[in-house]
Design a protein around this motif. Structure first.
Motif, PDB file in Angstrom:
ATOM      1  N   VAL A   8     -56.037  52.877 -28.605  1.00  0.00           N
ATOM      2  CA  VAL A   8     -56.900  53.084 -27.452  1.00  0.00           C
ATOM      3  C   VAL A   8     -56.196  53.973 -26.436  1.00  0.00           C
ATOM      4  CG1 VAL A   8     -58.052  51.994 -25.528  1.00  0.00           C
ATOM      5  CG2 VAL A   8     -58.014  50.858 -27.730  1.00  0.00           C
ATOM      6  N   LEU A  79     -61.210  42.620 -30.449  1.00  0.00           N
ATOM      7  CA  LEU A  79     -61.332  44.074 -30.375  1.00  0.00           C
ATOM      8  C   LEU A  79     -61.046  44.652 -31.752  1.00  0.00           C
ATOM      9  CD1 LEU A  79     -59.518  44.621 -26.972  1.00  0.00           C
ATOM     10  CD2 LEU A  79     -61.960  44.397 -27.412  1.00  0.00           C
ATOM     11  N   ASN A 109     -65.848  56.322 -24.533  1.00  0.00           N
ATOM     12  CA  ASN A 109     -65.037  55.178 -24.109  1.00  0.00           C
ATOM     13  C   ASN A 109     -65.845  54.007 -23.571  1.00  0.00           C
ATOM     14  OD1 ASN A 109     -62.477  56.190 -24.820  1.00  0.00           O
ATOM     15  ND2 ASN A 109     -62.451  57.470 -22.975  1.00  0.00           N
ATOM     16  N   ALA A 111     -67.536  50.383 -24.126  1.00  0.00           N
ATOM     17  CA  ALA A 111     -67.217  49.238 -24.978  1.00  0.00           C
ATOM     18  C   ALA A 111     -68.518  48.687 -25.557  1.00  0.00           C
ATOM     19  CB  ALA A 111     -66.496  48.159 -24.175  1.00  0.00           C
ATOM     20  N   ARG A 179     -64.570  50.765 -28.895  1.00  0.00           N
ATOM     21  CA  ARG A 179     -64.905  51.858 -27.988  1.00  0.00           C
ATOM     22  C   ARG A 179     -65.670  52.962 -28.707  1.00  0.00           C
ATOM     23  NH1 ARG A 179     -60.150  53.167 -30.170  1.00  0.00           N
ATOM     24  NH2 ARG A 179     -59.576  55.357 -30.415  1.00  0.00           N
ATOM     25  N   TRP A 213     -59.814  50.963 -20.568  1.00  0.00           N
ATOM     26  CA  TRP A 213     -59.123  50.487 -21.763  1.00  0.00           C
ATOM     27  C   TRP A 213     -57.641  50.392 -21.433  1.00  0.00           C
ATOM     28  CZ3 TRP A 213     -61.746  48.700 -25.813  1.00  0.00           C
ATOM     29  CH2 TRP A 213     -63.069  49.115 -25.980  1.00  0.00           C
ATOM     30  N   TYR A 218     -60.283  45.918 -22.917  1.00  0.00           N
ATOM     31  CA  TYR A 218     -61.213  46.573 -21.995  1.00  0.00           C
ATOM     32  C   TYR A 218     -61.408  45.673 -20.782  1.00  0.00           C
ATOM     33  CZ  TYR A 218     -65.259  49.304 -20.460  1.00  0.00           C
ATOM     34  OH  TYR A 218     -66.115  50.097 -19.737  1.00  0.00           O
TER      35      TYR A 218
END
Length: 319
Positions: A8, A79, A109, A111, A179, A213, A218
């Motif tokens: 990320v 995640l 980006n 989520a 993401r 992130w 997040y």
């Protein structure tokens, strides 16, 4: 789950909305009067496909329908893009593209959460509310008319819509958050959901923007979309011939009977599916473009029932 720097790239800036003025609409001459196509260009790819908003020849989508969150949302603590955790079922590659419905620009980006039941209608985190194993399957406890507890934190905070229930166990299969890339795309590996009392086959989703992130995941931002994805009847019928789906004894609700699907096709969350009709067991690829207003907040409380009505009584009517 901790994310590495390689996984990320931190981006703490909020998404900036670009609103097109009415005078910026595309006008194509067509005879004396001409043709006004607001925020659109001709020769678009078919709605709902993965390429329907790519580079040139794109058409801005209407806002994708909002829906209730349902009682079985759990904050983003997984995640990942592969959410199967070894659960049986037909493999499903779920391809989602998120765009600003007014500008057609992809949302980078963001989520994206997905969560759904397993092949026998049971949600992870709530196994005690459904028997599974083909003996009835699915959640049976039933949400109350109003939330019983406030969901705890998570991207954009919690919503409600259907009466949130606190998890009853630590299982977290068929749930995940990841993401969107620079094209607004994210892909999840999961299995085709089954069904349970009162609902057609569906997948829940949320889109969070404006957060950051970090190495921990997040954080912050708000939820700009809460919705559900649906499957065409032909695919569900084909899947129902195979195990473990065929072992379910629950009466299935069809897409046209579902109380939450608004019958509007891709705008309402209907997925475009690619699979071999004779060999669906080999897997399914699903595609959808989700049009959102990144400035709006939709936690799942404002998604209603088509026509503004209420659902018929059902133990799991709002799941």
């Amino acid at each position: 789950m901790t994310m590495t720097q390689e996984d990320v790239r931190p981006d703490g800036t909020a998404s900036r909305r670009r609103v097109l003025a009415a005078g910026g609409a595309v006008v194509a001459g067509a005879g004396a009067g001409g043709l006004l196509a607001t925020n659109a260009v001709a020769e678009a790819a078919p709605a709902g496909t993965a390429d329907s908003t790519s580079t040139t020849g794109e058409v801005c989508y209407r806002l994708t329908s909002e829906s209730i969150e349902g009682p079985y949302y759990i904050d983003a603590d997984k995640l990942r893009t592969n959410v199967t955790e070894g659960k049986p079922g037909i493999r499903l590659a779920l391809n989602i593209k998120v765009i600003d419905s007014e500008t057609c620009r992809p949302l980078r980006n963001a989520a994206v959460d997905i969560w759904h039941c397993d092949a026998l209608g049971v949600y992870s985190g709530y196994e005690s509310t459904g028997s599974g194993g083909g003996s009835g399957g699915g959640p049976t406890g039933g949400p109350t008319d109003s939330p019983t507890d406030t969901p705890t934190g998570g991207p954009g905070g919690g919503g409600g819509g259907g009466g949130h229930q606190e998890p009853t166990d630590d299982t977290r299969y068929l749930r995940g958050t990841w993401r969107t890339d620079h094209q607004g795309r994210v892909r999840f590996q999961t299995v085709l959901p089954g069904w349970y009392q009162g609902r057609a086959v569906h997948i829940h989703t949320k889109v969070h923007v404006g957060g950051a992130w970090t190495e921990g995941g997040y954080e912050g931002g708000h939820t700009c979309h809460t919705g559900q994805f649906y499957f065409e009847e032909e695919a569900v019928l084909a899947a129902a011939e195979l195990t473990p789906y065929s072992t379910s004894t629950v009466t299935r609700v069809t897409l046209t009977e579902d109380m939450l699907y608004d019958q509007s096709g891709a705008t309402g969350g209907l997925l475009t599916l690619h699979y071999d009709k004779r060999r669906i067991g080999r897997g399914v690829r699903a595609f959808i473009t989700v049009g959102v207003d990144p400035d709006a907040t939709h936690d799942g409380d404002d998604g209603g029932f088509p026509g503004g009505g209420s659902p018929a009584p059902s133990p799991s009517a709002t799941a």
